[in-house]
Enzyme design. Structure first.
Site, mmCIF file in Angstrom:
data_model
loop_
_atom_site.group_PDB
_atom_site.id
_atom_site.type_symbol
_atom_site.label_atom_id
_atom_site.label_comp_id
_atom_site.label_asym_id
_atom_site.label_seq_id
_atom_site.Cartn_x
_atom_site.Cartn_y
_atom_site.Cartn_z
ATOM 1 N N HIS A 103 -0.459 -11.481 -9.436
ATOM 2 C CA HIS A 103 -1.824 -11.483 -9.990
ATOM 3 C C HIS A 103 -1.844 -10.778 -11.330
ATOM 4 O O HIS A 103 -1.024 -9.894 -11.596
ATOM 5 C CB HIS A 103 -2.791 -10.800 -9.019
ATOM 6 C CG HIS A 103 -2.357 -9.418 -8.616
ATOM 7 N ND1 HIS A 103 -1.395 -9.192 -7.645
ATOM 8 C CD2 HIS A 103 -2.726 -8.196 -9.060
ATOM 9 C CE1 HIS A 103 -1.199 -7.902 -7.512
ATOM 10 N NE2 HIS A 103 -1.991 -7.256 -8.367
ATOM 11 N N HIS A 127 -4.083 -8.457 -13.880
ATOM 12 C CA HIS A 127 -5.250 -7.563 -14.007
ATOM 13 C C HIS A 127 -5.887 -7.748 -15.381
ATOM 14 O O HIS A 127 -5.174 -7.775 -16.397
ATOM 15 C CB HIS A 127 -4.810 -6.093 -13.935
ATOM 16 C CG HIS A 127 -4.300 -5.639 -12.620
ATOM 17 N ND1 HIS A 127 -5.056 -4.895 -11.744
ATOM 18 C CD2 HIS A 127 -3.093 -5.809 -12.013
ATOM 19 C CE1 HIS A 127 -4.332 -4.608 -10.665
ATOM 20 N NE2 HIS A 127 -3.136 -5.150 -10.812
HETATM 21 P P1 AMP Z 1 -1.197 -4.171 -7.838
HETATM 22 O O1 AMP Z 1 -0.971 -2.686 -7.737
HETATM 23 O O2 AMP Z 1 -0.912 -4.735 -9.212
HETATM 24 O O3 AMP Z 1 -0.515 -4.934 -6.727
HETATM 25 O O4 AMP Z 1 -2.756 -4.360 -7.678
HETATM 26 C C1 AMP Z 1 -3.402 -4.663 -6.494
HETATM 27 C C2 AMP Z 1 -4.881 -4.584 -6.775
HETATM 28 O O5 AMP Z 1 -5.566 -5.309 -5.772
HETATM 29 C C3 AMP Z 1 -5.437 -3.159 -6.772
HETATM 30 O O6 AMP Z 1 -6.048 -2.888 -8.030
HETATM 31 C C4 AMP Z 1 -6.433 -3.176 -5.624
HETATM 32 O O7 AMP Z 1 -7.573 -2.399 -5.880
HETATM 33 C C5 AMP Z 1 -6.772 -4.652 -5.511
HETATM 34 N N1 AMP Z 1 -7.221 -5.080 -4.195
HETATM 35 C C6 AMP Z 1 -6.594 -4.844 -3.011
HETATM 36 N N2 AMP Z 1 -7.312 -5.407 -1.989
HETATM 37 C C7 AMP Z 1 -8.383 -6.009 -2.563
HETATM 38 C C8 AMP Z 1 -9.494 -6.741 -2.047
HETATM 39 N N3 AMP Z 1 -9.639 -6.978 -0.736
HETATM 40 N N4 AMP Z 1 -10.418 -7.199 -2.923
HETATM 41 C C9 AMP Z 1 -10.274 -6.959 -4.249
HETATM 42 N N5 AMP Z 1 -9.265 -6.271 -4.787
HETATM 43 C C10 AMP Z 1 -8.330 -5.794 -3.963
#
Ligand code: AMP
Ligand code: ZN
Length: 145
Positions: free
Chosen positions: A106, A108
């Site tokens: 994903h 950001h």
């Molecule tokens: P990463 O550390 O790049 O894997 O980022 C994962 C991101 O996903 C974090 O910023 C979390 O806050 C976000 N995240 C995890 N679960 C959810 C969810 N159910 N809805 C929206 N964002 C989420």
């Protein structure tokens, strides 16, 4: 904690299927975008391919291209919006060591504003690299392109 790469336990696949809730701002045939549940700043958005791929190595490059294209479009929307946003960081964590927590690739989109307290932390005392060192590193990368 070890990165769980499985589709079975994937939070983002469950959001895509509708099993888990999300606040979506964009959808097309290959990607969706929703607001991060734990935002660095208000408006922090995740652009997520519909197809499960845990890491960059398994991401279809065309879908990666679409992920970036949508990231650019959302960035421009954030800059035009009433949300505090004077600049943007586009960020992708690939691998546990890079801070990846969700095993589904994903992008950001992080809105930034003056003195928002966020930033990339760098090692103390890093020095400018020599051209020789840069050339050596370039050879190591080019050998694998
Ligand atoms: P990463 O550390 O790049 O894997 O980022 C994962 C991101 O996903 C974090 O910023 C979390 O806050 C976000 N995240 C995890 N679960 C959810 C969810 N159910 N809805 C929206 N964002 C989420
Ligand atoms: Zn997934």
């Amino acid at each position: 904690m070890k990165l769980d790469k499985s589709k079975k336990n994937c939070v983002f696949c469950k959001i895509i299927s509708g099993e888990f809730p999300s606040t979506q701002i964009y959808q097309d045939e290959s990607v969706i975008a929703f607001l991060d549940i734990n935002p660095i700043n208000p408006g922090h958005t995740l652009v997520v391919p519909r197809e499960h791929s845990a890491r960059l190595e398994s991401l279809n490059p065309e879908i990666g291209g679409q992920m970036f294209k949508v990231g650019q479009q959302i960035s421009l929307a954030l800059l035009k919006s009433k949300i505090s946003c004077e600049g943007i960081n586009l960020h992708l964590s690939d691998g546990e060591v890079a801070g990846q927590e969700v095993g589904h690739t994903h992008l950001h989109i992080i809105p930034r504003f003056f003195q928002d307290g966020f930033g990339f932390k760098t090692r103390q005392g890093s020095v400018q690299a020599s051209r020789e060192e840069l050339n050596k590193l370039a050879d190591l990368i080019e050998a694998n392109l």
